[in-house]
Design an enzyme around this catalytic site. Structure first.
Site, PDB file in Angstrom:
ATOM      1  N   SER A  93      -9.627  -0.970   7.180  1.00 19.49           N
ATOM      2  CA  SER A  93      -9.069  -0.794   5.836  1.00 19.49           C
ATOM      3  C   SER A  93      -8.359  -1.991   5.233  1.00 19.49           C
ATOM      4  CB  SER A  93      -8.114   0.388   5.821  1.00 19.49           C
ATOM      5  OG  SER A  93      -8.854   1.573   5.725  1.00 19.49           O
ATOM      6  N   SER A 147      -9.571   1.538   3.110  1.00 21.87           N
ATOM      7  CA  SER A 147      -8.766   2.346   2.238  1.00 21.87           C
ATOM      8  C   SER A 147      -7.719   1.587   1.443  1.00 21.87           C
ATOM      9  CB  SER A 147      -8.065   3.423   3.069  1.00 21.87           C
ATOM     10  OG  SER A 147      -7.173   2.818   3.992  1.00 21.87           O
ATOM     11  N   LYS A 188       0.850  -1.185   0.000  1.00 20.69           N
ATOM     12  CA  LYS A 188       0.000   0.000   0.000  1.00 20.69           C
ATOM     13  C   LYS A 188       0.888   1.238   0.000  1.00 20.69           C
ATOM     14  CE  LYS A 188      -3.817   1.933   2.816  1.00 20.69           C
ATOM     15  NZ  LYS A 188      -4.655   1.691   4.021  1.00 20.69           N
TER      16      LYS A 188
HETATM   17  N1  GLN Z   1     -12.990   3.603   6.707  1.00 17.38           N
HETATM   18  C1  GLN Z   1     -12.366   4.008   7.920  1.00 17.38           C
HETATM   19  C2  GLN Z   1     -12.008   5.478   7.850  1.00 17.38           C
HETATM   20  O1  GLN Z   1     -12.313   6.067   6.874  1.00 17.38           O
HETATM   21  C3  GLN Z   1     -11.158   3.154   8.207  1.00 17.38           C
HETATM   22  C4  GLN Z   1      -9.977   3.527   7.419  1.00 17.38           C
HETATM   23  C5  GLN Z   1      -8.776   2.698   7.756  1.00 17.38           C
HETATM   24  O2  GLN Z   1      -8.867   1.648   8.367  1.00 17.38           O
HETATM   25  N2  GLN Z   1      -7.626   3.222   7.390  1.00 17.38           N
HETATM   26  O3  GLN Z   1     -11.438   6.026   8.733  1.00 17.38           O
END
Ligand code: GLN
Length: 504
Positions: free
Chosen positions: A180, A156, A81
């Protein structure tokens, strides 16, 4: 010709050992696959063909001269990532503000994978600073769900999930602050594991919310995820929050059966808001686990209703503090021709950050401000303790919890971008594991009639990654849902993707 890009890590490893193919051939197979599919999937921000081929040839040389022994990840292409720093390779975190950032060092996970002989094939797309659930908040482009390119891959870490799902790499790393890794794994029909807070070093992970962030693997099957976790887990003196506790042998755990394992189903996770199709797939999977020897009881996590509000106070609060470092002085984007210093800060940050990141900085600054700290941040921190206590109570009677990873099937691109709250609500089953610091895995548990994957989430006590992998593996074997067999069940394979491209 054998399609090496369909192979699992284990198959690639075995073939390499028997000298059926070279590392160079593996590298070429995956690079070709990326070339042929990524205009549709758009998983990668950066691919490094020359470096990968050079590294592969070097590994081949060292392997044949006996200079190098062969570990599980030797010669295995992996994707990272783009919020994991890579020395000499641009690392953007999906943000304009880091568009030209070339880190002078490797993250600990990057280093451990390189030391294990893995080929870092490229950097995957993500929501900006990992803030999002669909990868649509990337400053660059949206990644597509390989099962249906009109849908999101989740986020994400959507790029990493989509890359594994479409056989562009056998495995990848992502980060999970509130889901994410698990949510995109569920949406893309692959395995994704968020380790216990502290199990994997965060050194070199571009920080979002430091008390919640963890790095973990995506893979096409559970054993492969175990191998990648094995390589990256363990204490690191560069991360004071990394745990000194010894790392279990995950591959041994994976092979064990499920006799006597006590599972709990959180009753609050099956209420309104859960899609019917997801619910019936998850319930069917739990039924299979029962047949495989588990006992199943209902448990209660009474503070579930506060999960989203608690997370969306704590995560932005920490983000607003972490993102203060982007001042356009030391590195990152700087707006040209500022009037003075303050104007430089203002313009650089206004132009460098996207809308969601700005929203979080504002929410975070607000909940930490002196007049509102007690009402928001302090109160959320107390509820966080209650949420952790819910899990601790549940784990007094059961060994692991099982439920849905996501409340819905993968949604359409653009479906939730206008309404941030809608997007936040899709994290309801994932954020609490981060708040409590416990490990959780998502494994594919069904392919719907519409040909979309459904994920089952399994959560355990701190440092029980081995048990989660063991349960996930048993289910995967029972259902026959390892990635290599997915194309037959509907994954748009190489040919389909090519056809789509040609038809455009
Ligand atoms: N969807 C969650 C957020 O927007 C989690 C994101 C993540 O785990 N980086 O914060």
């Amino acid at each position: 010709m054998r399609e090496l890009s369909r192979f699992s890590i284990r198959q690639l490893h075995n073939g390499l050992k028997r000298r059926e193919f070279s590392v160079r051939e593996i590298a070429s197979a995956f690079l070709t696959r990326i070339e042929e599919t990524d205009s549709r999937v758009r998983a990668f921000i950066t691919v490094q063909p020359e470096q990968v081929v050079k590294h592969a040839e070097d590994l081949d040389r060292k392997l044949s001269s006996g200079e190098l022994g062969m570990g599980f990840l030797t010669g295995i292409p992996l994707a990272l990532k783009d919020n994991l720093v890579t020395q000499g390779t641009r690392t953007t975190a999906g943000s304009r503000i880091l568009e030209n950032y070339v880190p002078p060092y490797d993250a600990t996970v990057t280093k451990r994978l390189r030391d294990a002989g893995a080929l870092v094939i490229g950097k995957t797309n993500c929501d900006e600073f990992a803030m999002g659930s669909s990868t649509e908040n990337s400053a660059y482009f949206s990644t597509r769900n390989p099962w249906d390119v009109s849908r999101v891959p989740g986020g994400s870490s959507g790029g990493s999930a989509a890359a594994v799902s479409s056989c562009q790499v056998p495995a990848a790393l992502g980060s999970d602050t509130g889901g994410s890794i698990r949510q995109p794994a569920a949406f893309c029909g692959v395995v994704g594991l968020k380790p216990t807070y502290g199990r994997v070093s965060r050194y070199g992970l571009i920080a979002f919310a430091s008390s919640l962030d963890q790095i973990g693997p995506f893979a096409g099957n559970v054993a492969d995820a175990a191998m990648v976790l094995q390589a990256i887990a363990g204490h690191d003196s560069s991360d004071s929050t990394s745990a000194a506790r010894p790392v279990d042998n995950y591959l041994v755990e994976v092979g064990r059966d499920l006799k006597g394992v006590r599972l709990g189903i959180p009753k609050e996770w099956f209420g309104s808001g859960l899609d019917r199709t997801v619910e019936s797939a998850v319930r069917a999977a739990i039924g299979r686990l029962e047949k495989l020897g588990c006992s199943v009881v209902e448990v209660s996590l009474p503070n579930t209703e506060y999960a989203i509000s608690t997370y969306y106070i704590i995560a932005p609060a920490e983000a607003s503090s972490n993102l203060a470092r982007y001042d356009a002085v030391k590195y990152g984007y700087r707006s040209p021709n500022p009037k003075d210093l303050e104007d430089m800060y203002k313009r650089s940050r206004s132009e460098g950050f996207g809308a969601e990141v700005k929203r979080r900085i504002m929410i975070g600054t607000y909940v930490l401000s002196s007049g509102y700290y007690d009402a928001y941040f302090l109160r959320a921190s107390k509820v966080r303790t209650l949420i952790a206590q819910d899990y601790a109570n549940a784990f007094e009677t059961v060994d692991a919890l099982v439920g849905p990873t996501t409340p819905s099937l993968p949604f359409k691109l653009g479906e939730k971008t206008e309404d941030p709250l809608e997007m936040y609500l899709s994290d309801v089953y994932t954020v609490t594991a981060n708040l409590a610091g416990i490990p959780a895995i998502s494994v594919p548990c069904a392919i719907t009639d519409e040909k979309l994957p459904v994920g089952l989430q399994i959560l355990g006590r701190h440092f029980q990654e081995g048990l989660l992998l063991r349960i996930g593996h048993a289910l995967e074997q029972d259902l026959g849902l390892e990635r290599p067999v997915l194309p037959a069940k509907g994954l748009k394979d190489l040919k389909d993707l090519k056809d789509l491209k040609d038809n455009e």
